[in-house]
Structures are given as structure tokens and as C-alpha cells.
Design a protein around this motif. Structure first.
Motif, PDB file in Angstrom:
ATOM      1  N   ALA A 108      33.286  90.702  14.623  1.00  0.00           N
ATOM      2  CA  ALA A 108      34.431  91.507  14.240  1.00  0.00           C
ATOM      3  C   ALA A 108      34.893  92.603  15.815  1.00  0.00           C
ATOM      4  CB  ALA A 108      34.880  92.599  14.171  1.00  0.00           C
ATOM      5  N   ALA A 109      34.579  93.120  16.458  1.00  0.00           N
ATOM      6  CA  ALA A 109      35.105  93.289  18.274  1.00  0.00           C
ATOM      7  C   ALA A 109      35.040  91.827  18.597  1.00  0.00           C
ATOM      8  CB  ALA A 109      33.521  94.122  18.448  1.00  0.00           C
ATOM      9  N   CYS A 110      34.099  90.969  18.912  1.00  0.00           N
ATOM     10  CA  CYS A 110      34.235  89.850  20.000  1.00  0.00           C
ATOM     11  C   CYS A 110      35.723  88.999  19.565  1.00  0.00           C
ATOM     12  CB  CYS A 110      33.001  89.247  19.238  1.00  0.00           C
ATOM     13  SG  CYS A 110      33.273  87.507  20.801  1.00  0.00           S
ATOM     14  N   ALA A 111      35.879  89.142  17.627  1.00  0.00           N
ATOM     15  CA  ALA A 111      36.922  88.168  17.739  1.00  0.00           C
ATOM     16  C   ALA A 111      38.487  88.672  17.679  1.00  0.00           C
ATOM     17  CB  ALA A 111      36.949  88.687  16.549  1.00  0.00           C
ATOM     18  N   ARG A 112      38.127  90.203  18.385  1.00  0.00           N
ATOM     19  CA  ARG A 112      39.466  90.835  19.026  1.00  0.00           C
ATOM     20  C   ARG A 112      38.913  91.036  20.327  1.00  0.00           C
ATOM     21  NH1 ARG A 112      37.255  95.124  15.786  1.00  0.00           N
ATOM     22  NH2 ARG A 112      36.806  96.029  16.637  1.00  0.00           N
ATOM     23  N   GLY A 113      38.349  89.750  20.854  1.00  0.00           N
ATOM     24  CA  GLY A 113      38.631  89.771  22.414  1.00  0.00           C
ATOM     25  C   GLY A 113      37.884  91.009  23.353  1.00  0.00           C
ATOM     26  N   LYS A 114      37.553  92.008  22.681  1.00  0.00           N
ATOM     27  CA  LYS A 114      36.530  92.799  23.206  1.00  0.00           C
ATOM     28  C   LYS A 114      35.789  92.572  24.561  1.00  0.00           C
ATOM     29  CE  LYS A 114      38.275  96.224  21.016  1.00  0.00           C
ATOM     30  NZ  LYS A 114      39.614  97.412  21.612  1.00  0.00           N
ATOM     31  N   TYR A 115      34.933  91.145  23.891  1.00  0.00           N
ATOM     32  CA  TYR A 115      33.662  91.177  25.316  1.00  0.00           C
ATOM     33  C   TYR A 115      33.887  89.742  25.781  1.00  0.00           C
ATOM     34  CZ  TYR A 115      31.023  92.702  21.195  1.00  0.00           C
ATOM     35  OH  TYR A 115      31.309  93.956  19.846  1.00  0.00           O
ATOM     36  N   ASN A 116      35.453  90.034  26.741  1.00  0.00           N
ATOM     37  CA  ASN A 116      36.173  88.757  27.225  1.00  0.00           C
ATOM     38  C   ASN A 116      35.492  89.027  28.442  1.00  0.00           C
ATOM     39  OD1 ASN A 116      37.184  87.656  25.256  1.00  0.00           O
ATOM     40  ND2 ASN A 116      39.396  87.666  25.629  1.00  0.00           N
ATOM     41  N   LYS A 117      35.828  90.000  29.087  1.00  0.00           N
ATOM     42  CA  LYS A 117      35.286  90.404  30.647  1.00  0.00           C
ATOM     43  C   LYS A 117      33.384  89.824  31.152  1.00  0.00           C
ATOM     44  CE  LYS A 117      34.045  95.165  29.773  1.00  0.00           C
ATOM     45  NZ  LYS A 117      33.444  96.577  30.464  1.00  0.00           N
ATOM     46  N   TYR A 118      32.887  89.903  29.329  1.00  0.00           N
ATOM     47  CA  TYR A 118      31.702  89.802  30.035  1.00  0.00           C
ATOM     48  C   TYR A 118      31.434  88.506  30.209  1.00  0.00           C
ATOM     49  CZ  TYR A 118      30.122  94.920  28.486  1.00  0.00           C
ATOM     50  OH  TYR A 118      30.413  95.936  28.713  1.00  0.00           O
ATOM     51  N   TRP A 119      31.862  87.389  29.456  1.00  0.00           N
ATOM     52  CA  TRP A 119      32.462  86.242  29.388  1.00  0.00           C
ATOM     53  C   TRP A 119      33.161  85.068  30.755  1.00  0.00           C
ATOM     54  CZ3 TRP A 119      29.021  83.054  27.508  1.00  0.00           C
ATOM     55  CH2 TRP A 119      27.863  83.785  25.766  1.00  0.00           C
ATOM     56  N   ARG A 120      33.914  86.158  30.989  1.00  0.00           N
ATOM     57  CA  ARG A 120      34.801  85.408  32.482  1.00  0.00           C
ATOM     58  C   ARG A 120      33.653  85.441  33.692  1.00  0.00           C
ATOM     59  NH1 ARG A 120      39.260  89.076  30.536  1.00  0.00           N
ATOM     60  NH2 ARG A 120      38.623  90.707  31.773  1.00  0.00           N
ATOM     61  N   THR A 121      32.840  87.173  33.217  1.00  0.00           N
ATOM     62  CA  THR A 121      31.400  86.694  33.884  1.00  0.00           C
ATOM     63  C   THR A 121      30.785  85.828  33.858  1.00  0.00           C
ATOM     64  OG1 THR A 121      31.529  89.161  33.918  1.00  0.00           O
ATOM     65  CG2 THR A 121      29.610  88.081  35.258  1.00  0.00           C
ATOM     66  N   PHE A 122      30.198  85.104  32.883  1.00  0.00           N
ATOM     67  CA  PHE A 122      29.630  84.473  32.505  1.00  0.00           C
ATOM     68  C   PHE A 122      30.323  82.437  33.065  1.00  0.00           C
ATOM     69  CE2 PHE A 122      28.476  80.429  30.278  1.00  0.00           C
ATOM     70  CZ  PHE A 122      26.762  80.102  30.166  1.00  0.00           C
ATOM     71  N   GLY A 123      30.958  82.920  32.849  1.00  0.00           N
ATOM     72  CA  GLY A 123      31.894  81.622  33.437  1.00  0.00           C
ATOM     73  C   GLY A 123      31.473  81.534  35.230  1.00  0.00           C
ATOM     74  N   GLU A 124      32.492  82.657  36.137  1.00  0.00           N
ATOM     75  CA  GLU A 124      31.900  83.358  37.506  1.00  0.00           C
ATOM     76  C   GLU A 124      30.224  82.502  37.962  1.00  0.00           C
ATOM     77  OE1 GLU A 124      32.816  87.136  37.166  1.00  0.00           O
ATOM     78  OE2 GLU A 124      35.614  86.997  37.789  1.00  0.00           O
ATOM     79  N   ASN A 125      29.615  82.759  37.396  1.00  0.00           N
ATOM     80  CA  ASN A 125      28.158  82.668  37.060  1.00  0.00           C
ATOM     81  C   ASN A 125      27.946  81.521  37.550  1.00  0.00           C
ATOM     82  OD1 ASN A 125      27.205  85.448  38.035  1.00  0.00           O
ATOM     83  ND2 ASN A 125      26.965  86.426  36.506  1.00  0.00           N
ATOM     84  N   ALA A 126      28.020  80.897  36.045  1.00  0.00           N
ATOM     85  CA  ALA A 126      28.228  79.049  36.550  1.00  0.00           C
ATOM     86  C   ALA A 126      28.479  78.586  37.022  1.00  0.00           C
ATOM     87  CB  ALA A 126      29.031  78.667  34.794  1.00  0.00           C
ATOM     88  N   ALA A 127      30.080  79.035  37.262  1.00  0.00           N
ATOM     89  CA  ALA A 127      30.726  78.283  38.236  1.00  0.00           C
ATOM     90  C   ALA A 127      29.380  78.701  39.638  1.00  0.00           C
ATOM     91  CB  ALA A 127      31.785  78.713  38.789  1.00  0.00           C
ATOM     92  N   ARG A 128      29.411  79.895  40.364  1.00  0.00           N
ATOM     93  CA  ARG A 128      28.414  79.868  41.972  1.00  0.00           C
ATOM     94  C   ARG A 128      27.395  79.058  41.564  1.00  0.00           C
ATOM     95  NH1 ARG A 128      28.850  85.086  40.663  1.00  0.00           N
ATOM     96  NH2 ARG A 128      30.480  85.453  41.473  1.00  0.00           N
ATOM     97  N   SER A 129      27.119  78.626  40.514  1.00  0.00           N
ATOM     98  CA  SER A 129      25.635  78.657  40.684  1.00  0.00           C
ATOM     99  C   SER A 129      25.727  76.720  41.046  1.00  0.00           C
ATOM    100  CB  SER A 129      25.040  78.544  39.443  1.00  0.00           C
ATOM    101  OG  SER A 129      25.362  76.885  38.205  1.00  0.00           O
ATOM    102  N   GLY A 130      27.044  75.822  40.862  1.00  0.00           N
ATOM    103  CA  GLY A 130      27.321  74.412  41.078  1.00  0.00           C
ATOM    104  C   GLY A 130      26.344  73.966  39.720  1.00  0.00           C
ATOM    105  N   MET A 131      26.402  74.629  38.633  1.00  0.00           N
ATOM    106  CA  MET A 131      25.745  73.760  37.534  1.00  0.00           C
ATOM    107  C   MET A 131      26.916  73.318  36.688  1.00  0.00           C
ATOM    108  SD  MET A 131      22.269  72.743  37.077  1.00  0.00           S
ATOM    109  CE  MET A 131      21.979  73.258  35.816  1.00  0.00           C
ATOM    110  N   ALA A 132      27.996  74.232  36.358  1.00  0.00           N
ATOM    111  CA  ALA A 132      28.806  74.040  35.436  1.00  0.00           C
ATOM    112  C   ALA A 132      29.065  72.930  34.733  1.00  0.00           C
ATOM    113  CB  ALA A 132      30.447  74.863  35.643  1.00  0.00           C
ATOM    114  N   ASN A 133      28.936  71.329  36.010  1.00  0.00           N
ATOM    115  CA  ASN A 133      28.541  70.232  35.094  1.00  0.00           C
ATOM    116  C   ASN A 133      28.034  70.177  34.687  1.00  0.00           C
ATOM    117  OD1 ASN A 133      32.260  71.023  36.108  1.00  0.00           O
ATOM    118  ND2 ASN A 133      31.811  69.357  37.610  1.00  0.00           N
ATOM    119  N   ARG A 134      26.922  70.424  34.589  1.00  0.00           N
ATOM    120  CA  ARG A 134      25.877  70.192  34.054  1.00  0.00           C
ATOM    121  C   ARG A 134      25.097  71.063  33.024  1.00  0.00           C
ATOM    122  NH1 ARG A 134      21.807  69.787  38.411  1.00  0.00           N
ATOM    123  NH2 ARG A 134      19.987  69.902  36.547  1.00  0.00           N
TER     124      ARG A 134
END
Length: 328
Positions: A108-134
């Protein structure tokens, strides 16, 4: 890359933007088989996948792993996985929880976008790793079952949560791919898993987890139920095609262990034969499959523990290699 999202800032409660999905590239075929194939190995290192390749006579195309889910650091920053696999050639599949299992977090909290900042961090780490496309993110797998903290008792919450996660992560790493993975059959948490479909803009692969049990493939009737039963293998293969998505099987295998005592098929060569028949039938739309090679006594599906099934598995792998050569 499911949503092909524009890079933007997402705030809590804001629905992530989405554009038309672009079909992702398939995992590269190092195995020489007619489809991409790999394994889950309890040791999350390339050398374990190399050992598995030697056992079966074909290299792994896909490595299935799991990030931690005790806290946000383990979920949003699985940098050790990307670091470990950066120089390997396999596609990395990370099975990821949408939020920690402890601490009062919820769909329910996730559905309200309460955890978006953590998933932006996930994306940042994926991009920084150079592995996002794999990297394929197998988000909130087996959500139609009761044994996961993200069980989709409320499918509306699940859908909104999924969209927030994908939108947030892809705002930083648009190359990520997303695997919407159900457990085969009628779920105890959500009897009709299609009610939790997030929409084709937010999904790259339609996944099925399926093992040799409930029922075991020791009889014709057992296989028929797995294949053609309510929300069985063919049901989900057809569903994937209708949605314009490729099919995946990040978890499949024997289940002789004590956890399914009386309901698993044991060292079952017939199961291997039937599953490879299903893969051949769907090879034109099969993104990847990965054998769950676990020696844990509760599961005990590792090939090394099941000599009859191992011999049949190796035979079927050779057949899949010949099939690929014929196609050429």
C-alpha cells in the motif's frame, strides 16, 4: 528498458511517466542452444556458472541471483552483484523484493510512491555499474503466493507499486529490463494473477516459476496438469504472446527435498524430457530459462544429487544445441 522512460524526477505519489515499450534484446547465446539457457547457482560467482556449464556440456547464457531483502541498503545497493558479474558475459538476473521484508513496509505504501527514492538509488547504482543493459530485474517474483511479503492480496496496490518501482529506477537507468514472474497455477494470495498485470509499458518478460511437484510429472496426468491446467505453463505462454512479451522461466527444476515430501517427483528424468519439450515448443518466444540448481536438503534439486535426471538433462541440452545448428 520496459517503459523507455524519460529521465525525470519522481516524487512520492506521482505516477511514473511511461512511453511505448521497446522490445529488449535477448540474452546472448553462449550455450549454443536454440534458446538462451542458464541456471541459479547458490554461489553467486561466474566460476559457479562455468562449473554448471561443464556439468551439462554447454555454457550458461543467464545467471539468476537474489539480492538481500532485510533492509533498503541490500535492495537499492546490490553493488556487489554488479561488481562480481561486470567482467562475465552472462546476462544477470537479479530477483529483487520491492521493499524490505521487515520493518512495517507494505504494498500500500509502495503504491503511493513512498519508496521511490530507494528505487532511484537502485537505478543510479545500476547505471554507475555499467551493467544496466545486461541486467534483468525479477521484481516481486511469485507475487500470487502467500509466502512472500509482497503477496498481491490487493492487485491494485501491486500494480501501482510495480509502476512506481519501474518508473523510479528507469528514470536513472533506462536500460534495465523487468521480469513479471508468477508462480505456476492458482495462487493462494491471488487466484487470477492477470489482475496484477502492470501494463506492457512496464514489463519486458512474462515469467513462470515451476517445479516438479503439485503435481509431480511422474504420470501423464501430472504433466497434463502442469502444462494445460488452470494457469499452467501453456496458459502463461499464450498470455505472454497476447501481451507482445517474451516468456521467461527463471526458476524451474526438480524438487526431491523434504519441503515437498510426497508431492515432488524425485530423481525424475521424465520431468526433464517434458520441460525441454515445452521449451522447444515455445523457443521462438522464449527469452530465457534457468535451472534451479540448489543442493539445499529442503529442495535438493541440484543435478549432482539426481543422476537419472542429470543424464536426461544433458541429453536434452545436446538436442537443443543440434536444433540450433539445424536452424542455421
Amino acid at each position: 528498458m520496459a517503459a523507455a522512460l524519460a529521465v525525470t524526477t519522481l516524487t512520492a505519489g506521482t505516477a511514473p511517466p511511461a512511453t511505448a515499450a521497446t522490445p529488449p534484446k535477448l540474452p546472448r547465446k553462449l550455450s549454443g542452444m536454440a534458446w538462451a539457457s542458464g541456471a541459479y547457482m547458490p554461489e553467486y560467482v561466474p566460476s559457479a556458472q562455468a562449473d554448471f556449464g561443464k556439468q551439462r556440456g554447454a555454457r550458461s547464457d543467464v545467471a539468476v541471483t537474489y539480492s538481500g531483502r532485510a533492509n533498503w541498503g541490500e535492495i537499492s545497493s546490490p553493488t556487489w552483484l554488479w561488481h562480481t558479474w561486470k567482467d562475465a558475459r552472462q546476462t544477470l538476473v537479479i530477483s529483487s523484493a520491492p521493499f524490505p521484508e521487515v520493518g512495517g513496509y507494505s504494498l500500500a505504501a509502495c503504491a503511493r510512491g513512498k519508496y521511490n527514492k530507494y528505487w532511484r538509488t537502485f537505478g543510479e547504482n545500476a547505471a554507475r555499474s555499467g551493467m544496466a543493459n545486461r541486467t534483468v530485474v525479477r521484481l516481486a517474483w511469485e507475487f500470487n503466493g502467500t509466502w512472500v511479503a509482497w503477496a498481491a492480496y490487493n492487485p491494485v496496490h501491486f500494480v501501482k507499486c510495480w509502476r512506481h518501482v519501474v518508473g523510479s529506477a528507469e528514470s536513472k537507468a533506462p536500460g534495465l529490463r523487468w521480469d513479471w514472474s508468477v508462480n505456476r497455477g492458482i495462487g493462494d494470495a491471488l487466484s487470477d494473477a492477470t489482475r496484477a498485470w502492470p501494463g506492457k509499458k512496464y514489463v519486458d518478460y512474462v515469467g513462470i516459476d515451476s517445479y516438479d511437484g503439485y503435481p509431480a510429472v511422474t504420470t501423464k496426468a501430472g504433466w497434463d496438469k502442469q502444462l494445460n491446467g488452470n494457469q499452467g505453463l501453456r496458459y502463461w505462454a499464450r498470455f505472454a504472446k497476447r501481451k507482445g512479451k517474451r516468456l521467461s522461466m527463471a526458476e524451474w527444476g526438480l524438487y526431491p527435498g523434504y519441503a515437498w515430501k510426497g508431492n515432488g517427483g524425485g530423481d525424475n528424468a521424465n520431468y526433464m524430457k517434458k520441460m525441454f519439450g515445452f521449451f522447444r515448443e515455445n523457443r521462438a518466444n522464449l527469452a530465457y530459462e534457468a535451472y534451479f540448481n540448489s543442493p539445499d536438503p529442503a529442495h535438493a534439486g541440484a543435478l549432482s544429487l539426481n543422476p537419472k535426471a542429470r543424464a536426461e538433462y544433458r541429453k536434452q541440452v545436446r538436442s537443443a544445441i543440434r536444433l540450433a545448428q539445424v536452424k542455421k
